[in-house]
Scaffold this active site. Structure first.
Site, PDB file in Angstrom:
ATOM      1  N   ARG A   6     -41.808  -4.506  79.508  1.00  0.00           N
ATOM      2  CA  ARG A   6     -40.669  -3.577  79.533  1.00  0.00           C
ATOM      3  C   ARG A   6     -40.848  -2.530  80.641  1.00  0.00           C
ATOM      4  NH1 ARG A   6     -39.353   1.037  75.652  1.00  0.00           N
ATOM      5  NH2 ARG A   6     -37.137   1.394  75.992  1.00  0.00           N
TER       6      ARG A   6
ATOM      7  N   HIS B 181     -38.248  -1.673  83.702  1.00  0.00           N
ATOM      8  CA  HIS B 181     -37.725  -0.328  83.897  1.00  0.00           C
ATOM      9  C   HIS B 181     -38.121   0.231  85.263  1.00  0.00           C
ATOM     10  CE1 HIS B 181     -36.341   0.907  79.632  1.00  0.00           C
ATOM     11  NE2 HIS B 181     -36.386  -0.405  79.717  1.00  0.00           N
TER      12      HIS B 181
ATOM     13  N   HIS C  89     -36.650  -9.953  75.389  1.00  0.00           N
ATOM     14  CA  HIS C  89     -36.490  -9.333  74.065  1.00  0.00           C
ATOM     15  C   HIS C  89     -37.137 -10.154  72.944  1.00  0.00           C
ATOM     16  CE1 HIS C  89     -32.805  -6.722  75.415  1.00  0.00           C
ATOM     17  NE2 HIS C  89     -33.959  -6.274  75.871  1.00  0.00           N
TER      18      HIS C  89
ATOM     19  N   ASN D  45     -36.688   6.084  78.826  1.00  0.00           N
ATOM     20  CA  ASN D  45     -38.096   5.753  79.067  1.00  0.00           C
ATOM     21  C   ASN D  45     -39.085   6.488  78.171  1.00  0.00           C
ATOM     22  OD1 ASN D  45     -37.524   3.883  81.021  1.00  0.00           O
ATOM     23  ND2 ASN D  45     -37.880   5.248  82.750  1.00  0.00           N
TER      24      ASN D  45
END
Length: 328
Positions: free
Chosen positions: A71, A75, A200, A103
């Site tokens: 993740r 990001h 995911h 975040n």
């Protein structure tokens, strides 16, 4: 004749499409940064094994580490390219990306710091934090039972990190056209969107990311009608309307530490968490791709690898940081 005129127009249209896609590529891949698979072969031959060890050691102690690293890499790449700007600490009056609203739930930064320390001891000033994060994300997928791939290397680290820019991250509440636009701006296709959403399959989500689907969905219904009713009921029991417990949430899927294609199967059972997951079913092309991945883990992993390489090749940095938390 009209035929040649048509052909001429057709060629013009193709050329203008080609030019605009070249323009997008030149924005995404600033000249001067070309990535290569053997970038550190001579300058830091042990870099990959040192990074892999740092990731493995951390994941042995905390099963949530692989999902966190994957993740974190997403990001990072979606803001200013994969330049490790997400790793920079806020300083003085500047609030950095890691303290931006999307975040604040990122974690496991220490894993990158540990890997950086190991690499700096072996070959000081050579390996960028951006490359370490890209390699750690790959290692995280492998450790979770997913595919391996050769990560192109040679990214530089950015000097700018602004919390305000985290608004550009695709949100869990996005619909299909918002998702498509967000990915297209970064040179990523609908296939990339569906494949990368499969990330995911790993990790945990806080209630805040999906509460819009189970409480006050709209003026006529409390729960999103496109969510499986028994699944919605179980989410409501974990995330009641009046509960603001910071850490409350649920695993992304029942096998949330193993990298598989169950995310896509759950999508068709209406048991995914986010509006942005469900959105993949709202457009024929993305729905067809998701169906292909639900039916074949192999098709999914091949596409995921291709899309990860494409996403992680969006570059944008300027230096090799000595410490991933601060600019040189």
């Amino acid at each position: 004749s009209s035929l040649t005129y048509k052909t001429y127009n057709h060629i013009l249209a193709i050329m203008s499409a080609l030019l605009s896609s070249l323009l997008i590529l030149s924005l995404l891949f600033p000249t001067g940064i070309s990535l290569s698979s053997n970038y550190y072969d001579k300058t830091c031959p042990n870099a990959e094994s040192l990074i892999r060890k740092a990731v493995r050691d951390a994941a042995t102690n905390d099963k949530k580490v692989p999902a966190a690293l994957l993740r974190m890499h997403f990001h990072d790449c979606f803001i200013r390219g994969c330049d490790a700007s997400v790793l920079l600490d806020s300083k003085g009056k500047n609030t950095a990306e890691k303290d931006g609203p999307p975040n604040v739930s990122l974690h496991a930064f220490y894993v990158i710091d540990n890997a950086k320390s190991a690499v700096e001891s072996a070959c000081p000033g050579i390996v960028s934090c951006a490359d370490i994060l890209a390699l750690a994300a790959r290692d995280a997928v492998v450790l979770s039972g997913g595919p391996s791939w050769v990560v192109p290397k040679g990214r530089k680290d950015g000097r700018t990190s602004l919390a305000s820019e985290t608004r550009q991250l695709p949100a869990p509440t996005f619909n299909i056209s918002q998702l498509q636009q967000s990915f297209a701006q970064r040179g990523l296709s609908l296939e990339d969107l569906v494949a990368l959403s499969g990330g995911h399959t790993l990790g945990f989500s806080h209630c805040s990311s999906f509460k819009n689907r189970i409480h006050n969905f709209n003026s006529t219904t409390d729960v999103d009608p496109s969510i499986n009713p028994s699944f919605a009921a179980s989410l409501k029991s974990t995330c009641p309307a009046n509960n603001n417990a910071k850490n409350a949430g649920v695993p992304m899927d029942p096998s949330s530490t193993s990298f598989d294609n169950s995310y896509y199967k759950l999508l068709f059972q209406q048991k995914t968490l986010f509006s942005s997951d469900k959105a993949l079913l709202d457009f024929p092309k993305t729905k067809n791709i998701a169906a292909k991945f639900a039916g074949s883990k192999d098709a999914f992993t091949k596409a995921f690898v291709k899309s990860m390489i494409k996403m992680s090749s969006i570059t944008g940095g300027q230096e090799v940081r000595k410490n991933c938390k601060v600019v040189n």
